[in-house]
Structures are given as structure tokens and as C-alpha cells.
Design a protein around this motif. Structure first.
Motif, PDB file in Angstrom:
ATOM      1  N   ARG A  46       0.957  -1.000  -0.029  1.00 11.15           N
ATOM      2  CA  ARG A  46       0.106   0.161  -0.013  1.00 11.15           C
ATOM      3  C   ARG A  46       1.347   1.149   0.280  1.00 11.15           C
ATOM      4  O   ARG A  46       1.617   1.436   0.590  1.00 11.15           O
ATOM      5  N   PRO A  47       0.611   2.145  -0.943  1.00 10.85           N
ATOM      6  CA  PRO A  47       0.783   3.289  -1.103  1.00 10.85           C
ATOM      7  C   PRO A  47       0.930   4.523   0.679  1.00 10.85           C
ATOM      8  O   PRO A  47       0.097   4.069   1.238  1.00 10.85           O
ATOM      9  N   LYS A  48       1.852   4.854   0.865  1.00 10.34           N
ATOM     10  CA  LYS A  48       2.364   5.717   2.224  1.00 10.34           C
ATOM     11  C   LYS A  48       1.583   6.978   1.785  1.00 10.34           C
ATOM     12  O   LYS A  48       0.800   7.373   1.054  1.00 10.34           O
ATOM     13  N   TYR A  49       0.520   7.150   2.831  1.00 13.81           N
ATOM     14  CA  TYR A  49      -0.276   7.986   3.542  1.00 13.81           C
ATOM     15  C   TYR A  49       0.611  10.028   3.318  1.00 13.81           C
ATOM     16  O   TYR A  49       1.356   9.740   3.667  1.00 13.81           O
ATOM     17  N   THR A  50       0.235  10.755   2.026  1.00 13.69           N
ATOM     18  CA  THR A  50       1.096  11.651   2.094  1.00 13.69           C
ATOM     19  C   THR A  50      -0.587  12.814   2.272  1.00 13.69           C
ATOM     20  O   THR A  50      -0.602  14.204   1.341  1.00 13.69           O
ATOM     21  N   GLY A  51      -1.680  12.312   2.832  1.00 14.85           N
ATOM     22  CA  GLY A  51      -2.364  13.602   2.758  1.00 14.85           C
ATOM     23  C   GLY A  51      -2.217  14.641   3.694  1.00 14.85           C
ATOM     24  O   GLY A  51      -2.738  15.944   3.438  1.00 14.85           O
ATOM     25  N   TYR A  52      -1.295  14.999   4.240  1.00 22.47           N
ATOM     26  CA  TYR A  52      -0.865  15.957   4.924  1.00 22.47           C
ATOM     27  C   TYR A  52       0.385  16.613   4.714  1.00 22.47           C
ATOM     28  O   TYR A  52       1.400  16.382   4.561  1.00 22.47           O
ATOM     29  N   PHE A  62       3.572  28.945   9.815  1.00 18.24           N
ATOM     30  CA  PHE A  62       2.630  27.659   9.256  1.00 18.24           C
ATOM     31  C   PHE A  62       2.085  26.445   9.538  1.00 18.24           C
ATOM     32  O   PHE A  62       2.547  26.428  10.716  1.00 18.24           O
ATOM     33  N   VAL A  63       1.166  26.235   9.112  1.00 21.05           N
ATOM     34  CA  VAL A  63       0.080  25.043   9.836  1.00 21.05           C
ATOM     35  C   VAL A  63       0.132  23.868   9.378  1.00 21.05           C
ATOM     36  O   VAL A  63       1.013  23.312   8.180  1.00 21.05           O
ATOM     37  N   VAL A  64      -0.069  22.470   9.295  1.00 20.23           N
ATOM     38  CA  VAL A  64      -0.573  20.967   8.862  1.00 20.23           C
ATOM     39  C   VAL A  64      -2.316  21.259   8.246  1.00 20.23           C
ATOM     40  O   VAL A  64      -2.654  21.257   8.950  1.00 20.23           O
ATOM     41  N   LYS A  65      -2.525  20.790   7.006  1.00 21.74           N
ATOM     42  CA  LYS A  65      -3.228  20.634   6.318  1.00 21.74           C
ATOM     43  C   LYS A  65      -3.445  19.652   6.437  1.00 21.74           C
ATOM     44  O   LYS A  65      -2.176  18.603   5.029  1.00 21.74           O
ATOM     45  N   ASP A  66      -4.544  18.786   6.120  1.00 25.30           N
ATOM     46  CA  ASP A  66      -5.242  17.890   5.513  1.00 25.30           C
ATOM     47  C   ASP A  66      -5.791  18.002   3.602  1.00 25.30           C
ATOM     48  O   ASP A  66      -5.353  18.773   3.691  1.00 25.30           O
ATOM     49  N   ALA A  67      -5.648  16.700   3.257  1.00 22.34           N
ATOM     50  CA  ALA A  67      -5.904  16.321   1.983  1.00 22.34           C
ATOM     51  C   ALA A  67      -7.284  17.252   1.414  1.00 22.34           C
ATOM     52  O   ALA A  67      -7.606  17.654   0.427  1.00 22.34           O
ATOM     53  N   ALA A  68      -8.313  17.121   2.527  1.00 26.67           N
ATOM     54  CA  ALA A  68      -9.910  18.512   2.365  1.00 26.67           C
ATOM     55  C   ALA A  68      -9.155  20.010   2.549  1.00 26.67           C
ATOM     56  O   ALA A  68      -9.853  20.671   2.011  1.00 26.67           O
ATOM     57  N   GLY A  69      -7.920  20.540   2.980  1.00 25.14           N
ATOM     58  CA  GLY A  69      -7.732  21.540   3.028  1.00 25.14           C
ATOM     59  C   GLY A  69      -7.853  22.187   4.829  1.00 25.14           C
ATOM     60  O   GLY A  69      -7.642  23.303   4.782  1.00 25.14           O
ATOM     61  N   GLN A  70      -7.773  21.072   5.420  1.00 25.48           N
ATOM     62  CA  GLN A  70      -8.825  21.398   6.953  1.00 25.48           C
ATOM     63  C   GLN A  70      -7.775  21.376   7.641  1.00 25.48           C
ATOM     64  O   GLN A  70      -6.687  20.378   7.770  1.00 25.48           O
ATOM     65  N   MET A  71      -7.194  22.735   9.014  1.00 29.46           N
ATOM     66  CA  MET A  71      -6.162  22.730   9.687  1.00 29.46           C
ATOM     67  C   MET A  71      -6.296  21.318  10.287  1.00 29.46           C
ATOM     68  O   MET A  71      -7.408  20.990  10.679  1.00 29.46           O
ATOM     69  N   VAL A  72      -5.336  20.919  10.794  1.00 29.06           N
ATOM     70  CA  VAL A  72      -4.787  19.588  11.628  1.00 29.06           C
ATOM     71  C   VAL A  72      -4.199  19.750  13.058  1.00 29.06           C
ATOM     72  O   VAL A  72      -2.914  19.931  12.780  1.00 29.06           O
TER      73      VAL A  72
END
Length: 109
Positions: A46-52, A62-72
Motif C-alpha cells: 500500500r502506498p504511504k499516506y501523504t494527505g498532510y 505555517f500550519v499542517v492541513k489535511d487533503a481536504a484543506g482543513q487545519m489539523v
């Protein structure tokens, strides 16, 4: 011909999940993209998740966002720190929701 699904696919009127073994009505129905011959399929990598990702927030932080563009979580910092935090989360790390990351505990104005 007996085959095993290596990925999700549709055959014989139903969805076949990885690891399902079934018999093809015709050898021409064989698909290399999601089947292997026989009853044993190698585990699929399985490919490594790179959604962040690191993203510019307010006031140059700077902040960290998920694939949907929401701040995590509650992380804020420099670009290098945000990229490091995103890589940690992509490697399976837990999202930090602790009070120590929330500053003085007062709500933002």
C-alpha cells in the motif's frame, strides 16, 4: 481458471475484495491489473499516506492541513517545522491536540 483478486474488482455480478478466490468463466476475462492465477496472492504494498502538508497560515506562521484543506491539530511554527510535522503525521504519527500546543489557553480574539 481459478484466480485470486489482488485489488478490488467486479466479476460475475459482484464485487471481489483482495484475497477473494474465484473461477473465471472464460480465460479471456483474466485481468493482470487486479487478478493473479491460483489461490495465493502476494500481499499488495500500500502506498504511504501523504494527505498532510505544510501550509502558510496567518501572520507568516505555517500550519499542517489535511487533503481536504482543513487545519489539523494545533501546530503552528516555521515552514521547516511544519514540513517535519506533516512528515511525522504521514508516517502514522498522532495528531497533537494537547494544551501545551494551545498557548496560554485563552480563546483567539
Amino acid at each position: 481458471m481459478e484466480v485470486t483478486a489482488t485489488d478490488r474488482g467486479f466479476y460475475g455480478g459482484g464485487i471481489k475484495e483482495p484475497g477473494d478466490t474465484f473461477v473465471l468463466d472464460d480465460e479471456d476475462h483474466f485481468s493482470k491489473s487486479w487478478m493473479v492465477e491460483g489461490t495465493e496472492a502476494k500481499p499488495r504494498k500500500r502506498p504511504k499516506y501523504t494527505g498532510y502538508v505544510a501550509s502558510r497560515g496567518a501572520a507568516g506562521k505555517f500550519v499542517v492541513k489535511d487533503a481536504a484543506g482543513q487545519m489539523v491539530g494545533t501546530f503552528t511554527g516555521s515552514k521547516a517545522e511544519a514540513e517535519s510535522e506533516a512528515a511525522r503525521l504521514n508516517d502514522g504519527g498522532e495528531i497533537n491536540l494537547g494544551k501545551e500546543a494551545q498557548g496560554n489557553g485563552l480563546p483567539d480574539a
